[in-house]
Design a protein around this motif. Structure first.
Motif, PDB file in Angstrom:
ATOM      1  N   ILE A  69      40.423  35.392  34.143  1.00 32.75           N
ATOM      2  CA  ILE A  69      39.513  34.706  35.083  1.00 32.75           C
ATOM      3  C   ILE A  69      39.370  33.348  34.978  1.00 32.75           C
ATOM      4  O   ILE A  69      39.167  32.475  35.799  1.00 32.75           O
ATOM      5  N   ASP A  70      39.275  32.827  33.591  1.00 35.13           N
ATOM      6  CA  ASP A  70      39.366  31.613  33.403  1.00 35.13           C
ATOM      7  C   ASP A  70      40.428  30.837  33.819  1.00 35.13           C
ATOM      8  O   ASP A  70      40.498  29.830  34.282  1.00 35.13           O
ATOM      9  N   ASN A  71      41.650  31.383  33.644  1.00 33.45           N
ATOM     10  CA  ASN A  71      42.835  30.684  34.123  1.00 33.45           C
ATOM     11  C   ASN A  71      42.766  30.610  35.622  1.00 33.45           C
ATOM     12  O   ASN A  71      43.304  29.668  35.991  1.00 33.45           O
ATOM     13  N   ASN A  74      40.496  53.166  39.992  1.00 30.49           N
ATOM     14  CA  ASN A  74      40.977  52.808  41.142  1.00 30.49           C
ATOM     15  C   ASN A  74      40.609  51.381  41.772  1.00 30.49           C
ATOM     16  O   ASN A  74      39.642  51.315  42.436  1.00 30.49           O
ATOM     17  N   ASN A  75      40.892  50.306  41.352  1.00 30.51           N
ATOM     18  CA  ASN A  75      40.685  49.078  41.786  1.00 30.51           C
ATOM     19  C   ASN A  75      40.914  48.813  43.172  1.00 30.51           C
ATOM     20  O   ASN A  75      42.112  49.014  43.536  1.00 30.51           O
ATOM     21  N   PRO A  76      40.125  48.556  43.797  1.00 35.61           N
ATOM     22  CA  PRO A  76      39.993  48.555  45.413  1.00 35.61           C
ATOM     23  C   PRO A  76      40.850  47.114  45.881  1.00 35.61           C
ATOM     24  O   PRO A  76      41.046  46.964  47.013  1.00 35.61           O
ATOM     25  N   TYR A  77      41.027  46.166  44.937  1.00 37.69           N
ATOM     26  CA  TYR A  77      41.340  44.811  45.471  1.00 37.69           C
ATOM     27  C   TYR A  77      42.722  44.565  44.916  1.00 37.69           C
ATOM     28  O   TYR A  77      43.403  44.999  44.295  1.00 37.69           O
ATOM     29  N   ALA A  78      43.429  43.611  45.811  1.00 37.23           N
ATOM     30  CA  ALA A  78      44.806  43.284  45.664  1.00 37.23           C
ATOM     31  C   ALA A  78      44.957  42.606  44.030  1.00 37.23           C
ATOM     32  O   ALA A  78      44.140  41.786  43.765  1.00 37.23           O
ATOM     33  N   SER A  79      46.143  42.924  43.309  1.00 32.10           N
ATOM     34  CA  SER A  79      46.148  42.608  41.971  1.00 32.10           C
ATOM     35  C   SER A  79      46.257  41.181  41.642  1.00 32.10           C
ATOM     36  O   SER A  79      45.852  40.632  40.603  1.00 32.10           O
ATOM     37  N   HIS A  80      46.416  40.279  42.735  1.00 35.39           N
ATOM     38  CA  HIS A  80      46.556  38.728  42.379  1.00 35.39           C
ATOM     39  C   HIS A  80      45.382  37.985  42.751  1.00 35.39           C
ATOM     40  O   HIS A  80      45.113  36.949  42.548  1.00 35.39           O
ATOM     41  N   THR A  81      44.327  38.759  43.039  1.00 26.11           N
ATOM     42  CA  THR A  81      42.918  38.157  43.552  1.00 26.11           C
ATOM     43  C   THR A  81      41.829  38.155  42.428  1.00 26.11           C
ATOM     44  O   THR A  81      42.063  38.663  41.508  1.00 26.11           O
ATOM     45  N   LEU A  82      41.109  37.037  42.520  1.00 26.35           N
ATOM     46  CA  LEU A  82      39.750  37.099  41.777  1.00 26.35           C
ATOM     47  C   LEU A  82      38.986  38.214  41.835  1.00 26.35           C
ATOM     48  O   LEU A  82      38.482  38.732  40.907  1.00 26.35           O
ATOM     49  N   ASP A  83      39.007  38.815  43.080  1.00 28.07           N
ATOM     50  CA  ASP A  83      37.886  40.079  43.208  1.00 28.07           C
ATOM     51  C   ASP A  83      38.824  41.279  42.147  1.00 28.07           C
ATOM     52  O   ASP A  83      37.889  41.940  41.711  1.00 28.07           O
ATOM     53  N   LYS A 105      37.929  44.473  37.595  1.00 28.03           N
ATOM     54  CA  LYS A 105      38.168  45.391  36.388  1.00 28.03           C
ATOM     55  C   LYS A 105      37.409  44.852  35.395  1.00 28.03           C
ATOM     56  O   LYS A 105      37.353  45.642  34.561  1.00 28.03           O
ATOM     57  N   LYS A 106      36.829  43.829  35.404  1.00 26.21           N
ATOM     58  CA  LYS A 106      36.058  43.254  34.171  1.00 26.21           C
ATOM     59  C   LYS A 106      34.791  44.286  34.081  1.00 26.21           C
ATOM     60  O   LYS A 106      34.498  44.565  32.964  1.00 26.21           O
ATOM     61  N   MET A 159      29.293  31.293  47.857  1.00 26.00           N
ATOM     62  CA  MET A 159      28.689  31.162  46.406  1.00 26.00           C
ATOM     63  C   MET A 159      29.529  32.425  45.606  1.00 26.00           C
ATOM     64  O   MET A 159      29.545  33.428  45.962  1.00 26.00           O
ATOM     65  N   ILE A 160      30.131  32.011  44.406  1.00 26.21           N
ATOM     66  CA  ILE A 160      30.625  32.875  43.616  1.00 26.21           C
ATOM     67  C   ILE A 160      30.045  33.927  43.226  1.00 26.21           C
ATOM     68  O   ILE A 160      30.360  34.979  42.930  1.00 26.21           O
ATOM     69  N   SER A 161      28.733  33.573  42.817  1.00 30.26           N
ATOM     70  CA  SER A 161      27.643  34.613  42.235  1.00 30.26           C
ATOM     71  C   SER A 161      27.619  35.682  43.259  1.00 30.26           C
ATOM     72  O   SER A 161      27.361  37.020  42.685  1.00 30.26           O
ATOM     73  N   GLU A 162      27.441  35.389  44.555  1.00 26.97           N
ATOM     74  CA  GLU A 162      27.279  36.660  45.526  1.00 26.97           C
ATOM     75  C   GLU A 162      28.249  37.469  45.424  1.00 26.97           C
ATOM     76  O   GLU A 162      28.078  38.446  45.664  1.00 26.97           O
ATOM     77  N   LYS A 163      29.609  36.920  45.507  1.00 22.17           N
ATOM     78  CA  LYS A 163      30.752  37.574  45.415  1.00 22.17           C
ATOM     79  C   LYS A 163      30.771  38.583  44.237  1.00 22.17           C
ATOM     80  O   LYS A 163      30.885  39.665  44.183  1.00 22.17           O
ATOM     81  N   ALA A 164      30.602  37.869  43.003  1.00 20.57           N
ATOM     82  CA  ALA A 164      30.760  38.563  41.797  1.00 20.57           C
ATOM     83  C   ALA A 164      29.730  39.585  41.709  1.00 20.57           C
ATOM     84  O   ALA A 164      30.067  40.755  41.263  1.00 20.57           O
ATOM     85  N   ASN A 165      28.290  39.329  42.140  1.00 22.08           N
ATOM     86  CA  ASN A 165      27.528  40.417  42.061  1.00 22.08           C
ATOM     87  C   ASN A 165      27.623  41.509  42.795  1.00 22.08           C
ATOM     88  O   ASN A 165      27.473  42.927  42.499  1.00 22.08           O
ATOM     89  N   ARG A 166      28.412  41.308  44.085  1.00 20.53           N
ATOM     90  CA  ARG A 166      28.673  42.397  44.980  1.00 20.53           C
ATOM     91  C   ARG A 166      29.725  43.308  44.217  1.00 20.53           C
ATOM     92  O   ARG A 166      29.604  44.619  44.262  1.00 20.53           O
TER      93      ARG A 166
END
Length: 201
Positions: free
Chosen positions: A88-90, A28-37, A42-43, A1-8
């Motif tokens: 994100i929409d892209n 300091n964004n802990p996630y790889a720059s090419h990912t949705l995470d 960042k958002k 579920m995307i909402s679970e990931k997004a909320n976390r």
């Protein structure tokens, strides 16, 4: 579920910001720059910074020059927020590019990323309202009022999270399809804002 990931990820960004609790604290964004995470983190980081900028600019005793500086920072932040939502929409457009919509498929009133934008803001509201319920020196009336508001926010959070998951599931099944319109904000564009393009003459 995307909402679970997004909320976390949103909660992680909010907590990380408040370790410093400063608008100009290190990012300091802990996630790889090419990912949705990466984009989700960042958002929410942008939203969290802007939340506190909005607090600053509402100081009733603020120096007008300082207030204008905050207003311009908020404008810049809004543009960055919009740009990130569109990225994100892209991501979702690419992710669902193989889906063939059903003949009776409908477009949703908002895109997945703008729904996630509302979820990020809602996570911030919940964080700060919960803080208000935990104030040591607050009156019982204040705490009770904030607890009631917090309960409403939590119900709203549950409903919005479920709605986002249902929207993405409908897109995946071809029941709905994405149709994304760029925001085309005019106030930051020197070719569209008449005050800005007059200043260039």
């Amino acid at each position: 579920m995307i909402s679970e990931k997004a909320n976390r990820i949103f909660e992680q960004a909010i907590e990380n910001y408040h370790l410093f609790d400063s608008i100009d604290c290190p990012y300091n964004n802990p996630y790889a720059s090419h990912t949705l995470d990466y984009l989700l983190y960042k958002k929410c980081w942008i939203d969290t910074m802007q939340w506190h900028m909005e607090d600053e600019v509402r100081d009733p005793d603020i120096d007008p020059v300082v207030g204008l500086e905050w207003k311009r920072r908020i404008d810049d932040s809004n543009q960055l927020r919009t740009d990130t939502v569109e990225l994100i929409d892209n991501y979702f457009l690419r992710h669902f590019s193989h889906v063939i919509p059903q003949n009776d498929a409908r477009v949703n009133t908002e895109s997945p990323a703008w729904a996630l934008d509302r979820l990020s803001i809602l996570c911030l509201k919940i964080y700060h309202m919960r803080q208000e319920t935990q104030k040591i020196n607050a009156s019982p009336q204040h705490v009770t009022s904030c607890m009631e508001k917090l309960m409403v926010l939590l119900r709203q959070h549950e409903d919005l999270s479920r709605s986002i998951d249902e929207l993405l599931d409908d897109i995946r099944k071809g029941k709905k399809y994405m149709k994304v319109y760029k925001q085309m904000k005019m106030y930051n564009d020197a070719t569209l804002n008449p005050v800005l393009y007059a200043a260039r003459k």
